[in-house]
Each structure stands twice: as C-alpha cells, then as structure tokens.
Design an enzyme around this catalytic site. Structure first.
Site, PDB file in Angstrom:
ATOM      1  N   LYS A  54     -63.943  29.104  35.954  1.00 27.64           N
ATOM      2  CA  LYS A  54     -64.656  27.961  36.547  1.00 27.64           C
ATOM      3  C   LYS A  54     -64.087  27.658  37.934  1.00 27.64           C
ATOM      4  O   LYS A  54     -64.835  27.417  38.881  1.00 27.64           O
ATOM      5  CB  LYS A  54     -64.545  26.737  35.625  1.00 27.64           C
ATOM      6  CG  LYS A  54     -65.375  26.915  34.359  1.00 27.64           C
ATOM      7  CD  LYS A  54     -65.091  25.865  33.302  1.00 27.64           C
ATOM      8  CE  LYS A  54     -65.838  26.215  32.003  1.00 27.64           C
ATOM      9  NZ  LYS A  54     -65.516  25.316  30.875  1.00 27.64           N
ATOM     10  N   GLN A  98     -61.485  20.474  29.290  1.00 29.42           N
ATOM     11  CA  GLN A  98     -61.707  21.690  28.506  1.00 29.42           C
ATOM     12  C   GLN A  98     -61.401  21.437  27.031  1.00 29.42           C
ATOM     13  O   GLN A  98     -60.329  20.942  26.681  1.00 29.42           O
ATOM     14  CB  GLN A  98     -60.825  22.821  29.057  1.00 29.42           C
ATOM     15  CG  GLN A  98     -61.062  24.173  28.409  1.00 29.42           C
ATOM     16  CD  GLN A  98     -62.438  24.761  28.707  1.00 29.42           C
ATOM     17  OE1 GLN A  98     -62.946  24.654  29.824  1.00 29.42           O
ATOM     18  NE2 GLN A  98     -63.053  25.380  27.716  1.00 29.42           N
ATOM     19  N   ASP A 121     -70.169  18.095  32.225  1.00 30.45           N
ATOM     20  CA  ASP A 121     -70.417  18.826  30.978  1.00 30.45           C
ATOM     21  C   ASP A 121     -71.586  18.213  30.205  1.00 30.45           C
ATOM     22  O   ASP A 121     -72.052  18.805  29.230  1.00 30.45           O
ATOM     23  CB  ASP A 121     -69.169  18.800  30.080  1.00 30.45           C
ATOM     24  CG  ASP A 121     -68.377  20.094  30.172  1.00 30.45           C
ATOM     25  OD1 ASP A 121     -68.942  21.087  30.673  1.00 30.45           O
ATOM     26  OD2 ASP A 121     -67.212  20.113  29.740  1.00 30.45           O
TER      27      ASP A 121
END
Ligand code: NAD
Length: 290
Positions: A54, A98, A121
C-alpha cells in the site's frame, strides 16, 4: 467458447494512472499532497507485506505516507490515542488500520473511532450506513474494485441477475449495495444457503467471496456469465480462488483469475478512496470557511 480472462493487473494499472493525474491536480489545489496514514500493529508478516504494498502504491501515485508501526503490546487506550491524533492531523486525509489486531484490542472500537471523513477502508458504521442508503461516502476498496472489473468488460449490471456468495462486511454486504445501486437484481448467498448451485446458475453476474477453495464449480455457472472470484485461499496447490477456474472458464463469458484478478484492484481503489477523501474534506473545509 472459452471466457475472456479479465486482467486485473491491467485494469488496476489504468486506475492507478488516473489516480496519479488526480493527485497532481489535488496537490496544486491543497498546497500539499493528499496523505494516507497506515497503522500496522505488531509484526504479523502477511500484514506487513500488505502495508508495504500500500505504501509503495501510494508513493508511486504521489500520495504522502504517514507510517505508524506500534508494538504488538500496545494498549487499547494508546491505540485510540494514535487514531485520534491522526483524526486531528489536517495533513492526513485517509486512515487505514491494518486488520487483524492483537487480541487485547477491541478491533470494532478502533475502527469505529476513525473519523468517517478519513475512513478510506469504508468500514466504519457511518460509511456502511451511507452506502446502504445509497448516499455518497467512502466505499470499501474490494467491492469497489469488483464493480470496476465488471465494467471493464463492458457489462452493465442494470436489470441483470447478480448473485454474491458471501455476506461479510468487507465484501458481500457492501457489494450488495453497489450492485443494487447499479440496478441489478441481487441475491446474497451464505453458509446457510440451501442449494448454492441452483442460485448461482441464475447469475448473469456471479461474485464468489466465501474463502472456500473451488466452492463454485463449472456446473454452477450460467453460460456467458461474468464471474468475479474474490477468494484467496492458500492450499498445497498454491493460491486458489473460490471458483474452479479451469472448468468455469469453459462456460463463463468473462472471468477473473486468482491471482491477478481482484487482488490488484483492492490497492488501486484504496488510492482512489484517499483522493476522494482528500477532495471531500477540502470541499467541506472550503464551505465551512476554514
Ligand atoms: P469471511 O470469512 O468474512 O466471509 C465469508 C462469507 O462466505 C460468509 O458470509 C459465509 O457465510 C460465506 N460462506 C462460507 N462458506 C460458504 C459456503 N460453503 N457456501 C456459501 N457461503 C459460504 O470472508 P471475507 O473477508 O469476505 O473474504 C472472502 C474471501 O475473499 C477470502 O478468501 C478472502 O481472503 C478473500 N478476499 C480477498 C481480497 C482481495 O483483495 N483479493 C479482499 C478481501 C477478501
């Protein structure tokens, strides 16, 4: 006739190219690059690889990374403080924590503490609620990428029978809203669905996101269907999807491979979300006179 194999890497590359142009424009407008903060707790090797990818993709697009790697022993309170600092940091447009998080941490509480405007997200209740209501907001990257892949082969969901296998908050549920928003007739299957094959055979668009290797066999595919395989299952034969690719490609009209289908799109759409978040925040600040 064998199906068209959808090249997720190529579609993702064109999305990333588009994002690079938008980041350039936005950097001029904001007087700074859009910023993406990642929080990687502990030293889980798979998570470390995802976060590194990422970062690389963000950097290549001109997005500034804010890289946080607290130790696995961090407390709930300390992690909440970190997220709150990132919420308050004006140069951070997107925050990504994460998952999974260590067991002493209440992951839902952490995700829910992310400012909805920075939720790249798309996992907070605010984002999920906006999507379910069909209102503009930040949409989880994987289902958003699936919609791009479907449109990359010229398939318009409008009026079509779409079937999703899997009802997770990460994939199945948000994809339901996206396909419904695109005017498909959508059915969502799950572990208690009685005759999976019968339902799948109705699908002109079939998305498998169950995490079960080769759950969807060739005889479950409607001839000519667009088949999107989200599954990433590590087996003795290597990485396999939820669809029996070899059998399915003889029946489907178009199909994504594993790897090289949905996976590359997920990171590309995270970049799209970072740009969207930066733009929405900039607009909100301008209208509030800040
Ligand atoms: P999950 O485990 O949270 O949900 C799985 C869903 O599948 C559940 O709703 C369950 O009811 C359903 N299911 C399980 N077995 C079933 C069966 N036999 N018949 C019908 N339904 C069944 O999983 P998830 O997070 O949604 O991920 C699904 C898969 O997609 C996993 O393999 C995951 O690794 C993969 N994934 C890939 C990406 C990517 O970027 N490529 C992103 C997210 C998830």
């Amino acid at each position: 006739m064998a199906a068209t194999v959808i090249d997720g890497k190529a579609v993702a590359a064109s999305v990333r190219e588009r994002v690079r142009g938008e980041v350039e424009e936005l950097t001029d407008e904001l007087g700074r690059p859009p910023g993406l903060a990642t929080v990687l707790v502990g030293d889980d090797p798979a998570s470390a690889i995802y976060v590194r990818r990422k970062h690389e993709a963000a950097e290549e697009a001109g997005i500034r990374n804010f890289d946080h790697k607290p130790a696995g022993s961090i407390s709930q309170e300390e992690l909440l403080d970190l997220v709150n600092d990132l919420n308050d940091n004006d140069e951070v447009d997107g925050i990504l924590v994460q998952l999974p998080l260590p067991e002493q941490i209440d992951a839902d509480a952490i995700v829910n503490s992310i400012d909805g405007a920075k939720d790249v997200d798309g996992l907070t209740p605010v984002s999920a609620g906006l999507l379910a209501r069909g209102e503009p907001g930040l949409v989880p990257a994987t289902p958003q990428g699936i919609m791009e892949l479907i449109s990359s082969v010229g398939v318009d969901p409008e009026g079509k029978e779409a079937v999703i296998v899997g009802r997770s908050n990460l994939v199945g549920r948000p994809l339901f809203s996206l396909l419904l928003g695109a005017n498909a007739t959508v059915t969502v299957c799950h572990s208690r669905t009685r005759d999976l094959g019968e339902v799948c055979r109705r699908a002109e668009i079939l998305v498998a996101a169950a995490g079960q290797p080769k759950l969807v066999t060739g005889d479950m595919i409607r001839p000519g269907a667009t088949v999107i395989d989200v599954g990433t299952n590590r087996t003795d034969d290597g990485l396999v999807g939820d669809v029996d690719f070899d059998a399915a490609k003889e029946v489907a009209g178009a199909i994504t491979p594993v790897p090289g289908g949905v996976g590359p799109m997920t990171i590309a759409m995270l970049l799209v979300n970072t740009v969207t978040a930066a733009r929405l925040r900039h607009k909100a600040a301008a209208t509030s006179g800040r």
